[in-house]
Design a protein around this motif. Structure first.
Motif, PDB file in Angstrom:
ATOM      1  N   MET A  67      79.335 169.400 106.547  1.00 11.12           N
ATOM      2  CA  MET A  67      79.815 168.096 107.020  1.00 11.12           C
ATOM      3  C   MET A  67      80.875 167.521 106.078  1.00 11.12           C
ATOM      4  O   MET A  67      81.809 166.862 106.518  1.00 11.12           O
ATOM      5  N   ASP A  68      80.715 167.798 104.782  1.00  8.51           N
ATOM      6  CA  ASP A  68      81.689 167.294 103.814  1.00  8.51           C
ATOM      7  C   ASP A  68      83.084 167.861 104.084  1.00  8.51           C
ATOM      8  O   ASP A  68      84.089 167.151 103.991  1.00  8.51           O
ATOM      9  N   LYS A  69      83.125 169.159 104.419  1.00 12.05           N
ATOM     10  CA  LYS A  69      84.417 169.794 104.703  1.00 12.05           C
ATOM     11  C   LYS A  69      85.054 169.220 105.969  1.00 12.05           C
ATOM     12  O   LYS A  69      86.275 169.090 106.072  1.00 12.05           O
ATOM     13  N   LEU A  70      84.227 168.886 106.941  1.00 15.75           N
ATOM     14  CA  LEU A  70      84.744 168.295 108.183  1.00 15.75           C
ATOM     15  C   LEU A  70      85.320 166.910 107.918  1.00 15.75           C
ATOM     16  O   LEU A  70      86.344 166.533 108.502  1.00 15.75           O
ATOM     17  N   ILE A  71      84.660 166.155 107.034  1.00 14.68           N
ATOM     18  CA  ILE A  71      85.182 164.835 106.662  1.00 14.68           C
ATOM     19  C   ILE A  71      86.538 164.991 105.975  1.00 14.68           C
ATOM     20  O   ILE A  71      87.487 164.266 106.283  1.00 14.68           O
ATOM     21  N   GLU A  72      86.635 165.948 105.043  1.00 11.83           N
ATOM     22  CA  GLU A  72      87.907 166.194 104.349  1.00 11.83           C
ATOM     23  C   GLU A  72      89.008 166.553 105.346  1.00 11.83           C
ATOM     24  O   GLU A  72      90.143 166.086 105.235  1.00 11.83           O
ATOM     25  N   ARG A  73      88.657 167.373 106.321  1.00 15.77           N
ATOM     26  CA  ARG A  73      89.629 167.784 107.351  1.00 15.77           C
ATOM     27  C   ARG A  73      90.082 166.580 108.179  1.00 15.77           C
ATOM     28  O   ARG A  73      91.266 166.440 108.493  1.00 15.77           O
ATOM     29  N   PHE A  74      89.142 165.711 108.497  1.00 11.28           N
ATOM     30  CA  PHE A  74      89.457 164.506 109.275  1.00 11.28           C
ATOM     31  C   PHE A  74      90.351 163.556 108.485  1.00 11.28           C
ATOM     32  O   PHE A  74      91.330 163.021 109.017  1.00 11.28           O
ATOM     33  N   ILE A  75      90.022 163.345 107.218  1.00 11.54           N
ATOM     34  CA  ILE A  75      90.817 162.451 106.366  1.00 11.54           C
ATOM     35  C   ILE A  75      92.237 162.994 106.204  1.00 11.54           C
ATOM     36  O   ILE A  75      93.218 162.235 106.227  1.00 11.54           O
ATOM     37  N   TYR A 120      93.809 164.787 108.381  1.00 14.39           N
ATOM     38  CA  TYR A 120      94.463 164.515 109.678  1.00 14.39           C
ATOM     39  C   TYR A 120      94.959 163.068 109.737  1.00 14.39           C
ATOM     40  O   TYR A 120      96.091 162.795 110.160  1.00 14.39           O
ATOM     41  N   LEU A 121      94.123 162.130 109.306  1.00 15.09           N
ATOM     42  CA  LEU A 121      94.506 160.713 109.327  1.00 15.09           C
ATOM     43  C   LEU A 121      95.699 160.444 108.415  1.00 15.09           C
ATOM     44  O   LEU A 121      96.574 159.639 108.739  1.00 15.09           O
ATOM     45  N   ALA A 122      95.733 161.132 107.275  1.00 14.45           N
ATOM     46  CA  ALA A 122      96.813 160.930 106.311  1.00 14.45           C
ATOM     47  C   ALA A 122      98.120 161.539 106.805  1.00 14.45           C
ATOM     48  O   ALA A 122      99.176 160.892 106.759  1.00 14.45           O
ATOM     49  N   GLU A 179      98.859 163.191 110.023  1.00 11.81           N
ATOM     50  CA  GLU A 179      99.267 162.984 111.419  1.00 11.81           C
ATOM     51  C   GLU A 179      99.445 161.513 111.784  1.00 11.81           C
ATOM     52  O   GLU A 179     100.328 161.167 112.558  1.00 11.81           O
ATOM     53  N   ARG A 180      98.602 160.659 111.221  1.00  8.56           N
ATOM     54  CA  ARG A 180      98.664 159.245 111.595  1.00  8.56           C
ATOM     55  C   ARG A 180      99.267 158.360 110.512  1.00  8.56           C
ATOM     56  O   ARG A 180      99.528 157.182 110.750  1.00  8.56           O
ATOM     57  N   GLY A 181      99.460 158.912 109.320  1.00  7.96           N
ATOM     58  CA  GLY A 181     100.134 158.184 108.253  1.00  7.96           C
ATOM     59  C   GLY A 181      99.426 156.931 107.785  1.00  7.96           C
ATOM     60  O   GLY A 181     100.069 155.945 107.432  1.00  7.96           O
ATOM     61  N   LEU A 182      98.083 156.945 107.786  1.00 12.07           N
ATOM     62  CA  LEU A 182      97.333 155.756 107.371  1.00 12.07           C
ATOM     63  C   LEU A 182      97.424 155.548 105.865  1.00 12.07           C
ATOM     64  O   LEU A 182      97.627 156.489 105.102  1.00 12.07           O
ATOM     65  N   SER A 183      97.255 154.290 105.449  1.00 13.09           N
ATOM     66  CA  SER A 183      97.369 153.948 104.030  1.00 13.09           C
ATOM     67  C   SER A 183      96.194 154.506 103.248  1.00 13.09           C
ATOM     68  O   SER A 183      95.128 154.827 103.809  1.00 13.09           O
ATOM     69  N   GLN A 184      96.342 154.562 101.919  1.00 16.90           N
ATOM     70  CA  GLN A 184      95.293 155.077 101.051  1.00 16.90           C
ATOM     71  C   GLN A 184      94.030 154.234 101.153  1.00 16.90           C
ATOM     72  O   GLN A 184      92.913 154.770 101.177  1.00 16.90           O
ATOM     73  N   ASN A 185      94.184 152.915 101.229  1.00 17.03           N
ATOM     74  CA  ASN A 185      93.016 152.027 101.352  1.00 17.03           C
ATOM     75  C   ASN A 185      92.232 152.305 102.632  1.00 17.03           C
ATOM     76  O   ASN A 185      91.001 152.323 102.636  1.00 17.03           O
ATOM     77  N   THR A 186      92.956 152.531 103.742  1.00 20.36           N
ATOM     78  CA  THR A 186      92.312 152.807 105.024  1.00 20.36           C
ATOM     79  C   THR A 186      91.608 154.153 104.992  1.00 20.36           C
ATOM     80  O   THR A 186      90.476 154.295 105.485  1.00 20.36           O
ATOM     81  N   LEU A 187      92.243 155.141 104.379  1.00 20.32           N
ATOM     82  CA  LEU A 187      91.634 156.468 104.260  1.00 20.32           C
ATOM     83  C   LEU A 187      90.336 156.404 103.457  1.00 20.32           C
ATOM     84  O   LEU A 187      89.324 157.012 103.827  1.00 20.32           O
ATOM     85  N   GLU A 188      90.363 155.638 102.367  1.00 20.58           N
ATOM     86  CA  GLU A 188      89.169 155.504 101.527  1.00 20.58           C
ATOM     87  C   GLU A 188      88.043 154.795 102.277  1.00 20.58           C
ATOM     88  O   GLU A 188      86.866 155.113 102.115  1.00 20.58           O
ATOM     89  N   SER A 189      88.420 153.836 103.130  1.00 24.31           N
ATOM     90  CA  SER A 189      87.436 153.117 103.935  1.00 24.31           C
ATOM     91  C   SER A 189      86.760 154.065 104.924  1.00 24.31           C
ATOM     92  O   SER A 189      85.521 154.075 105.057  1.00 24.31           O
ATOM     93  N   TYR A 190      87.552 154.885 105.620  1.00 24.00           N
ATOM     94  CA  TYR A 190      86.995 155.891 106.538  1.00 24.00           C
ATOM     95  C   TYR A 190      86.060 156.837 105.787  1.00 24.00           C
ATOM     96  O   TYR A 190      84.956 157.145 106.250  1.00 24.00           O
ATOM     97  N   PHE A 225      85.767 159.868 114.115  1.00 20.13           N
ATOM     98  CA  PHE A 225      85.406 161.167 113.551  1.00 20.13           C
ATOM     99  C   PHE A 225      84.965 162.132 114.655  1.00 20.13           C
ATOM    100  O   PHE A 225      85.457 163.269 114.751  1.00 20.13           O
ATOM    101  N   TYR A 226      84.060 161.664 115.524  1.00 21.02           N
ATOM    102  CA  TYR A 226      83.587 162.520 116.605  1.00 21.02           C
ATOM    103  C   TYR A 226      84.701 162.829 117.608  1.00 21.02           C
ATOM    104  O   TYR A 226      84.768 163.936 118.156  1.00 21.02           O
ATOM    105  N   GLY A 227      85.577 161.861 117.838  1.00 16.80           N
ATOM    106  CA  GLY A 227      86.708 162.096 118.734  1.00 16.80           C
ATOM    107  C   GLY A 227      87.600 163.212 118.204  1.00 16.80           C
ATOM    108  O   GLY A 227      88.071 164.073 118.963  1.00 16.80           O
TER     109      GLY A 227
END
Length: 295
Positions: A1-9, A11-13, A15-26, A80-82
């Motif tokens: 599950m940890d690796k899947l979270i890393e993969r998702f984060i 992707y957010l960074a 593909e979606r260009g989210l800020s560091q604060n938002t990534l840390e929140s996720y 995450f599930y999406g």
């Protein structure tokens, strides 16, 4: 599950260009959720069911977490599930048709025009630091940008001659914001005189500098603004968004249209901007109650 979270984060960074604060929140939300799953004997993300998510959210509620926090956690889990479903890593989405808890929208704290004027007049313009502080406060009120955007500005992001600034908001989205004459005048004074006294390295591109000649931080700026709020005898608690809220509310009170305010604030959805119409309506009610002979 940890690796899947890393993969998702990742992707957010990327593909979606989210800020560091938002990534840390996720990441925080998802680590807390997957830890709950492990404690309940679930090691495979595809084994999770709707009941697991409801149980996790109920646990947050029992711990006294705010409704906004619980709602944000659900949004993180749903995203995450999406992501996992789109990548074919799970067969079904356990968050489907799962409703978020109702979040009561609180009206943001707004300064009166008089409070803003007192605050803006507080810096000592006989000093270079005072001119810098005045420039920051005027720019914040003139543009409605976020404090994080303010301290991230570089000297090339402000065009004094054309009267606008360029900033990058959430998701690295660029927006151009016009500036008024008062803000431009003090900015010109700061950039052409006072900044030279603060800079230590000629290659430094940060617009606003601290006494070490480095980029002023968000925390450093809020120490400054609290000092001036005290000097101006403002009793209201000032948060990092107070100037932004005041900017939007004062524009709407003076006839600006909602779409223009939305664009200047950089809101992706106009429903976010509509909170300010509730403030102006509540003020109209106050004025009516105080002034109408039969109110």
């Amino acid at each position: 599950m940890d690796k899947l979270i890393e993969r998702f984060i990742h992707y957010l960074a990327v593909e979606r260009g989210l800020s560091q604060n938002t990534l840390e929140s996720y990441q925080r939300d998802l680590i807390g959720y997957t830890e709950f799953l492990r404690q309940n004997g679930i090691e495979d993300i595809d084994q999770t069911r709707r009941a697991s998510i409801i149980g996790y959210l109920a646990g947050l509620q029992k711990m006294g977490r705010a409704t906004t926090t619980i709602s944000r956690n659900l949004a993180s889990i749903r995203s995450f599930y999406g992501f996992l479903l789109r990548d074919g890593l799970i067969e079904g989405d356990p968050t489907a048709n799962l409703e978020s808890p109702k979040v009561e929208k609180k009206l943001p704290q707004v300064l009166s025009v008089q409070d803003v004027e007192r605050l803006l007049e507080s810096p000592d313009l006989r000093t270079h630091a005072g001119i810098r502080d005045k420039a920051m406060l005027e720019l914040l009120y003139a543009s409605g940008i976020r404090v994080s955007e303010l301290v991230s500005l570089n000297i090339e992001d402000v065009n004094i001659n054309m009267g606008f600034l360029k900033c990058f908001g959430k998701g690295s989205k660029e927006r151009i914001i016009p500036l008024g004459a008062v803000a431009l005048k003090i900015l010109d004074q700061y950039m052409n005189r006072s900044r030279q006294s603060l800079v230590r390295d000629a290659s430094e591109r940060s617009l606003f500098l601290n006494h070490h000649g480095q980029r002023l931080t968000r925390q450093g700026f809020w120490k400054i603004i609290k000092k001036y709020a005290k000097a101006a005898n403002i009793k209201k608690e000032i948060t990092p968004h107070t100037f932004r809220h005041s900017f939007a509310t004062h524009l709407l009170e003076n006839g600006a249209d909602l779409r223009s305010v939305q664009e200047m604030l950089g809101h992706a959805d106009i429903s976010t901007t509509q909170i300010y119409t509730h403030i102006t309506k509540s003020r109209l009610k106050e004025v009516y109650a105080k002034t109408h002979p039969r109110a």
